[in-house]
Motif scaffolding. Structure first.
Motif, mmCIF file in Angstrom:
data_model
loop_
_atom_site.group_PDB
_atom_site.id
_atom_site.type_symbol
_atom_site.label_atom_id
_atom_site.label_comp_id
_atom_site.label_asym_id
_atom_site.label_seq_id
_atom_site.Cartn_x
_atom_site.Cartn_y
_atom_site.Cartn_z
ATOM 1 N N ALA A 198 84.248 56.161 66.252
ATOM 2 C CA ALA A 198 84.140 57.111 65.144
ATOM 3 C C ALA A 198 83.089 58.146 65.527
ATOM 4 O O ALA A 198 81.928 57.802 65.738
ATOM 5 C CB ALA A 198 83.737 56.397 63.860
ATOM 6 N N ILE A 199 83.498 59.416 65.650
ATOM 7 C CA ILE A 199 82.533 60.447 66.053
ATOM 8 C C ILE A 199 81.818 61.059 64.856
ATOM 9 O O ILE A 199 80.934 61.899 65.019
ATOM 10 C CB ILE A 199 83.180 61.549 66.911
ATOM 11 N N SER B 261 76.627 58.805 67.352
ATOM 12 C CA SER B 261 76.954 59.535 68.575
ATOM 13 C C SER B 261 76.186 60.848 68.640
ATOM 14 O O SER B 261 75.645 61.326 67.637
ATOM 15 C CB SER B 261 78.462 59.817 68.638
ATOM 16 N N ARG B 262 76.184 61.422 69.844
ATOM 17 C CA ARG B 262 75.603 62.754 70.033
ATOM 18 C C ARG B 262 76.371 63.487 71.121
ATOM 19 O O ARG B 262 76.677 62.915 72.174
ATOM 20 C CB ARG B 262 74.119 62.669 70.414
ATOM 21 N N LEU B 263 76.681 64.772 70.849
ATOM 22 C CA LEU B 263 77.297 65.668 71.827
ATOM 23 C C LEU B 263 76.348 66.835 72.038
ATOM 24 O O LEU B 263 75.900 67.444 71.063
ATOM 25 C CB LEU B 263 78.650 66.152 71.325
ATOM 26 N N THR B 264 76.043 67.137 73.290
ATOM 27 C CA THR B 264 75.072 68.193 73.611
ATOM 28 C C THR B 264 75.632 69.106 74.692
ATOM 29 O O THR B 264 76.094 68.632 75.738
ATOM 30 C CB THR B 264 73.742 67.589 74.099
ATOM 31 N N LEU B 265 75.576 70.415 74.436
ATOM 32 C CA LEU B 265 76.012 71.420 75.400
ATOM 33 C C LEU B 265 74.826 72.281 75.812
ATOM 34 O O LEU B 265 73.976 72.625 74.987
ATOM 35 C CB LEU B 265 77.086 72.315 74.780
ATOM 36 N N TRP C 240 77.652 73.380 64.214
ATOM 37 C CA TRP C 240 76.831 73.077 65.389
ATOM 38 C C TRP C 240 75.357 73.260 65.066
ATOM 39 O O TRP C 240 74.977 74.206 64.373
ATOM 40 C CB TRP C 240 77.179 74.008 66.554
ATOM 41 N N SER C 241 74.523 72.375 65.611
ATOM 42 C CA SER C 241 73.068 72.557 65.580
ATOM 43 C C SER C 241 72.649 73.367 66.794
ATOM 44 O O SER C 241 73.274 73.281 67.865
ATOM 45 C CB SER C 241 72.356 71.204 65.607
ATOM 46 N N LEU C 242 71.585 74.142 66.640
ATOM 47 C CA LEU C 242 71.054 74.965 67.727
ATOM 48 C C LEU C 242 69.573 74.660 67.920
ATOM 49 O O LEU C 242 68.832 74.523 66.951
ATOM 50 C CB LEU C 242 71.213 76.456 67.411
ATOM 51 N N SER C 243 69.159 74.565 69.165
ATOM 52 C CA SER C 243 67.739 74.432 69.484
ATOM 53 C C SER C 243 67.577 74.751 70.958
ATOM 54 O O SER C 243 68.500 75.269 71.600
ATOM 55 C CB SER C 243 67.217 73.026 69.151
ATOM 56 N N HIS D 84 75.351 68.346 68.321
ATOM 57 C CA HIS D 84 75.507 67.727 67.008
ATOM 58 C C HIS D 84 75.422 66.224 67.177
ATOM 59 O O HIS D 84 75.659 65.691 68.255
ATOM 60 C CB HIS D 84 76.850 68.088 66.360
ATOM 61 N N THR D 85 75.081 65.559 66.100
ATOM 62 C CA THR D 85 75.092 64.100 66.081
ATOM 63 C C THR D 85 76.099 63.633 65.032
ATOM 64 O O THR D 85 76.549 64.417 64.187
ATOM 65 C CB THR D 85 73.710 63.519 65.750
#
Length: 525
Positions: free
Chosen positions: A83-84, A347-351, A325-328, A338-339
């Motif tokens: 589950a994302i 989960s966490r996806l990071t670009l 999307w979160s930005l930092s 995003h988490t």
């Protein structure tokens, strides 16, 4: 308390599947990734993890570690479904922007242009709420406001959830500040279905999953198919005992969360994002202009002070939220990420767009520290950062959070008048109470006990015990929730209950249990 996973069980769970490029294609520091993941799983009691890393349009790594369910041999693999959760929000934002590219809506259209019956609790906000605002957490709603309409699973439909938003109180000014919500993504789901003429799941499947090649991705837990191998979620019951939890379905707020996907499929999704919307064959899923818009900051966030000094290196210079999307930033690089948090799975996806780098970490335990420690280790490997023991750093942060929760509880204990008695006989608190946005909550007096039950939420049933004066604690039958709550009654001058309010007992309780927003009044008819 040490759980079963604190013994040697985790040591026996090695990598289950790997799809890698030759070692020369990865930085030397990444050679320690397997050892790092195993430390993470030991430290944070995580049965299974799946990771994918993409760089310059290629899949560098797809790998599973551990097992899908404790006590069973099935390994986590690159195609294991998780589950994302709120990583779904980027798909919802993409769906709306695809409709904008189709000319069927504009992102700055008023929501009431497409849903004339849509209402917020403030007339001005109702009239000014734009489609883009649904994605940006700047509506004036409080943190997690309205989540009890669908979390845990309720019997409300998506339309009923959206209609009940009209009574959810605002806590701030419109576009005044950031406060994370889920319910406006349920509104976004309604807009997508109304404008497209399709169900949300059909739109996602045809316009995104099929085109990206995400063949194993499913709309929700109730869309899993024979042959799928989903991970089973795990939670620490009463914050101590690691056990499995039942899958949650969220069709009434699926725009906010609910998609099941794998490291393998999420690698494809990351590559489309990093290619400015281009699919593997070079054709566009969406335009580069749309990509820029979805990654444009809509509302700034306050940059928090790290919980412990060991996390200072991770502290960004800026933070904000775009469209799903979160930005930092981290070490001079912009991060788009995003988490996702779900019962038993996070989960966490990071670009890192300038590096054409993406990493996704999927887990089947409720430990954000786990996915953060792995993510930061991967980023450091590619950014050639000084060595940091992220496992130790996040372990210290977890310990600090637990310490704060313990201190908060001790303050409650110290303030308690244990000798006090309720003002009324227990039967005087029984009855049906109604909140304007949630609906009915009932209290039954039976066998000398009070039982509290949320009318539309099967999981929220528990026994009330007296705390002090006219305050009780409800302890839910489902101990995986970790959401016991104070229940406080106010009496009128004639000694009858005027209202009932609730608040979570522990600071560790998930914010989606927004008990504090309920104003429960006795139903007298």
């Amino acid at each position: 308390m040490k759980t079963l996973l604190g013994s040697g069980l985790l040591l026996a769970m090695g990598a289950a599947q790997a799809v890698d490029l030759p070692p020369a294609a990865t930085p030397a520091a990444l050679a320690q990734l397997d050892a790092t993941v195993e430390r993470v799983r030991q430290q944070f009691d995580v049965p299974g993890v799946a990771i994918a890393i993409v760089k310059d349009g290629e899949v560098v790594l797809e790998r599973g570690y551990g097992v899908r369910e404790i006590g069973r041999p099935g390994p986590v693999q690159a195609d294991t479904l998780f589950a994302i959760a709120s990583n779904t929000k980027a798909f919802t934002a993409t769906a709306l922007n695809l409709l904008a590219e189709d000319g069927k809506l504009k992102m700055d259209d008023r929501v009431i242009d497409h849903l004339p019956w849509f209402r917020m609790s403030d007339a001005y906000v109702t009239g000014e709420m734009r489609v883009r605002d649904l994605l940006s957490h700047r509506s004036g709603l409080g943190l997690g406001a309205g989540d009890l309409l669908f979390w845990p699973t309720t019997t409300y439909s998506n339309e009923e959830v959206v209609r009940r938003l009209a009574k959810v109180p605002l806590k701030g000014g419109f576009r005044d500040r950031y406060a994370y919500d889920n319910i406006l993504y349920a509104v976004a789901q309604q807009v997508i279905e109304t404008v497209s003429g399709q169900s949300f799941d059909a739109f996602l499947q045809q316009r995104i999953f099929d085109k990206v090649g995400m063949d194993g991705t499913r709309y929700n837990a109730d869309h899993l198919q024979p042959g799928d191998t989903p991970a089973v979620g795990h939670a620490k019951y009463d914050y101590t005992d690691l056990r499995t939890v039942a899958p949650l379905t969220w069709s009434n707020a699926a725009g906010a969360g609910g998609i099941y996907s794998s490291a393998h499929d999420m690698a494809k999704w990351m590559n489309v994002q990093l290619a400015e919307g281009k699919l593997a064959d070079g054709t566009p899923l969406f335009s580069a202009k749309t990509q820029q818009q979805m990654w444009q900051m809509q509302i700034p966030q306050v940059v928090p002070t790290p919980a412990v000094p060991a996390l200072q290196a991770a502290r960004p210079n800026f933070a904000g939220y775009a469209e799903g999307w979160s930005l930092s930033d981290y070490r001079g690089q912009k991060l788009v990420w995003h988490t996702g948090g779900w019962p038993g799975q996070v989960s966490r996806l990071t670009l890192v767009p300038e590096q054409k780098l993406g990493v996704v970490v999927l887990t089947n335990q409720e430990s954000g520290a786990a996915f953060n420690a792995i993510t930061m280790s991967v980023l450091d490997a590619y950014l050639q950062a000084p060595a940091t023991d992220w496992v130790a750093a996040y372990a210290a942060a977890v310990a600090k959070s637990q310490e704060k929760a313990d201190e908060s509880w001790q303050k409650h204990v110290a303030a308690r008048d244990a000798r006090s008695r309720p003002s009324l006989p227990l039967s005087g608190y029984a009855g049906t109470y109604r909140d304007a946005w949630y609906g009915d909550v009932s209290i039954e007096h039976k066998g000398g006990k009070l039982r509290l039950r949320f009318g539309r939420t099967a999981a929220l049933v528990g026994t009330m015990t007296h705390w002090q004066h006219d305050t009780f604690i409800v302890r839910w039958d489902d101990r995986s929730l970790n959401a016991d709550a104070f229940v406080n009654f106010s009496l009128d001058p004639d000694g009858k209950v005027r209202e009932m309010r609730m608040q979570a007992v522990s600071s560790l309780t998930d914010f989606s249990f927004d008990f504090q927003d309920l104003l429960l009044l006795p139903v007298t008819d």
